[in-house]
Design a protein around this motif. Structure first.
Motif, PDB file in Angstrom:
ATOM      1  N   LYS A   9      13.255   5.367   6.667  1.00 53.04           N
ATOM      2  CA  LYS A   9      12.102   4.593   6.237  1.00 53.04           C
ATOM      3  C   LYS A   9      11.650   5.014   4.843  1.00 53.04           C
ATOM      4  O   LYS A   9      11.347   4.170   3.989  1.00 53.04           O
ATOM      5  CB  LYS A   9      10.956   4.772   7.234  1.00 53.04           C
ATOM      6  CG  LYS A   9       9.725   3.925   6.923  1.00 53.04           C
ATOM      7  CD  LYS A   9       8.602   4.193   7.908  1.00 53.04           C
ATOM      8  CE  LYS A   9       9.008   3.752   9.309  1.00 53.04           C
ATOM      9  NZ  LYS A   9       7.882   3.920  10.268  1.00 53.04           N
ATOM     10  N   ASN A  10      11.629   6.335   4.588  1.00 55.77           N
ATOM     11  CA  ASN A  10      11.235   6.825   3.273  1.00 55.77           C
ATOM     12  C   ASN A  10      12.232   6.399   2.199  1.00 55.77           C
ATOM     13  O   ASN A  10      11.852   6.058   1.075  1.00 55.77           O
ATOM     14  CB  ASN A  10      11.112   8.347   3.284  1.00 55.77           C
ATOM     15  CG  ASN A  10       9.951   8.820   4.139  1.00 55.77           C
ATOM     16  OD1 ASN A  10       8.974   8.095   4.324  1.00 55.77           O
ATOM     17  ND2 ASN A  10      10.053  10.035   4.662  1.00 55.77           N
ATOM     18  N   THR A  12      14.057   3.698   2.277  1.00 53.60           N
ATOM     19  CA  THR A  12      13.856   2.262   2.055  1.00 53.60           C
ATOM     20  C   THR A  12      12.652   2.021   1.152  1.00 53.60           C
ATOM     21  O   THR A  12      12.702   1.188   0.233  1.00 53.60           O
ATOM     22  CB  THR A  12      13.645   1.545   3.400  1.00 53.60           C
ATOM     23  OG1 THR A  12      14.791   1.776   4.234  1.00 53.60           O
ATOM     24  CG2 THR A  12      13.468   0.048   3.188  1.00 53.60           C
ATOM     25  N   ARG A  13      11.572   2.752   1.396  1.00 57.77           N
ATOM     26  CA  ARG A  13      10.389   2.601   0.558  1.00 57.77           C
ATOM     27  C   ARG A  13      10.671   3.037  -0.873  1.00 57.77           C
ATOM     28  O   ARG A  13      10.222   2.383  -1.828  1.00 57.77           O
ATOM     29  CB  ARG A  13       9.246   3.437   1.140  1.00 57.77           C
ATOM     30  CG  ARG A  13       8.681   2.893   2.451  1.00 57.77           C
ATOM     31  CD  ARG A  13       7.579   3.808   2.973  1.00 57.77           C
ATOM     32  NE  ARG A  13       7.000   3.274   4.210  1.00 57.77           N
ATOM     33  CZ  ARG A  13       6.083   3.906   4.923  1.00 57.77           C
ATOM     34  NH1 ARG A  13       5.637   5.113   4.523  1.00 57.77           N
ATOM     35  NH2 ARG A  13       5.594   3.367   6.019  1.00 57.77           N
ATOM     36  N   ALA A  16      12.736   0.361  -2.570  1.00 55.16           N
ATOM     37  CA  ALA A  16      11.904  -0.797  -2.889  1.00 55.16           C
ATOM     38  C   ALA A  16      11.007  -0.514  -4.088  1.00 55.16           C
ATOM     39  O   ALA A  16      10.820  -1.367  -4.966  1.00 55.16           O
ATOM     40  CB  ALA A  16      11.062  -1.190  -1.675  1.00 55.16           C
ATOM     41  N   ALA A  17      10.457   0.713  -4.152  1.00 46.77           N
ATOM     42  CA  ALA A  17       9.600   1.088  -5.280  1.00 46.77           C
ATOM     43  C   ALA A  17      10.383   1.092  -6.586  1.00 46.77           C
ATOM     44  O   ALA A  17       9.886   0.649  -7.627  1.00 46.77           O
ATOM     45  CB  ALA A  17       8.967   2.457  -5.023  1.00 46.77           C
TER      46      ALA A  17
END
Length: 298
Positions: A9-10, A12-13, A16-17
């Motif tokens: 999840k981290n 992916t974030r 995306a950032a």
């Protein structure tokens, strides 16, 4: 297992950032380049972009080079371009104020018309109201080029051609603001209005004391969108105004490159200032309007 899920999840974030940051960088790059070049000397700009000579007249026409040198840090900071624009070439400031004289009344009066019309649409019911509102939607979906000829014919009929009213009057009654504000006012809880009516409030008091405060964010958002739309208009002045002295700066920007490109950078910066100031001043209101926050969430 949970550790792997959090790591994924981290990641992916973070990805995306990075992607969003890169896209934002690409969007802001031309603006930063314009600001930087506006503080360069004419000699440095010429060295970066080159000069194309007209073979027939020998005059310098446009600044084009086979290999452009995009610089974001001037070798020597100078304000000569701004001095030329503000003090030596009053035509640029004249065009700027032409833009202000056209856009500010359109924005203010379009919002005023939209407030009353949207309040009426949100408080009324019936088939006639639905037909009128549907007509607003149809007009809003039409591109301006479709209504340009009818607007021209009406302006000609009333003797408004080559006057500012030929642009201001159609702009004031544009359906864009009415459509958006009607959707916002319909989301105001009916309990607020019923409570005000029980206290003896008139329709005007309900509009002024309840609806407008709850629509402050959307109002600013719509106003900003309307301002930017008309601040960048080109077709309307070209069609409705024969006198080039009345044209706004948005029309005149395309002609600046025929001269000193350093002036073009300086004028472009001055041209961007009103929109940037409005955005920076009302950023919170803009976010609130987009997300429909405040007391009007459904």
């Amino acid at each position: 297992m949970k550790y792997k899920k959090n790591t994924r999840k981290n990641l992916t974030r973070f990805s995306a950032a990075v992607i969003i940051g890169f896209i934002a960088f690409l969007f802001i790059l031309p603006t930063v380049l314009t600001f930087a070049n506006s503080f360069m000397t004419s000699k440095e700009i010429t060295a970066n972009y080159g000069i194309m000579i007209d073979n027939l007249t020998g005059d310098e026409k446009t600044y084009i080079s086979e290999k452009l040198n995009l610089k974001f840090i001037p070798d020597m900071v100078t304000f000569d371009q701004y001095k030329s624009v503000l003090f030596k070439n009053p035509e640029y400031l004249l065009k700027f104020w032409n833009s202000v004289i056209l856009v500010v009344p359109i924005t203010l009066f379009q919002l005023a018309v939209a407030v009353f019309a949207s309040y009426g649409f949100s408080r009324s019911s019936g088939k006639l109201k639905e037909v009128i509102f549907f007509s607003y939607i149809i007009l809003m979906l039409m591109p301006y080029q479709v209504t340009l000829v009818p607007n021209f014919l009406v302006a000609d009929k009333f003797g408004l051609l080559n006057t500012r009213w030929a642009i201001i009057l159609p702009g004031i009654f544009s359906p864009f603001s009415v459509f958006l504000l009607t959707k916002v006012m319909k989301r105001i809880p009916s309990a607020y209005i019923e409570a005000a009516k029980l206290d003896g409030a008139s329709e005007w008091q309900i509009l002024w004391n309840i609806c407008l405060p709850l629509c402050k964010g959307p109002l600013f958002s719509v106003g900003l969108l309307v301002f930017i739309d008309y601040w960048n208009m080109v077709e309307q002045p070209l069609i409705m105004m024969e006198d080039s002295d009345m044209h706004p700066l948005s029309v005149f920007l395309s002609e600046i490159n025929k001269g000193d490109i350093g002036l073009a950078f300086a004028v472009a910066v001055i041209y961007m200032i009103p929109s940037l100031l409005m955005f920076l001043y009302g950023e919170d209101y803009l976010v609130e309007g987009i997300t429909y926050s405040g007391g009007i969430k459904g």
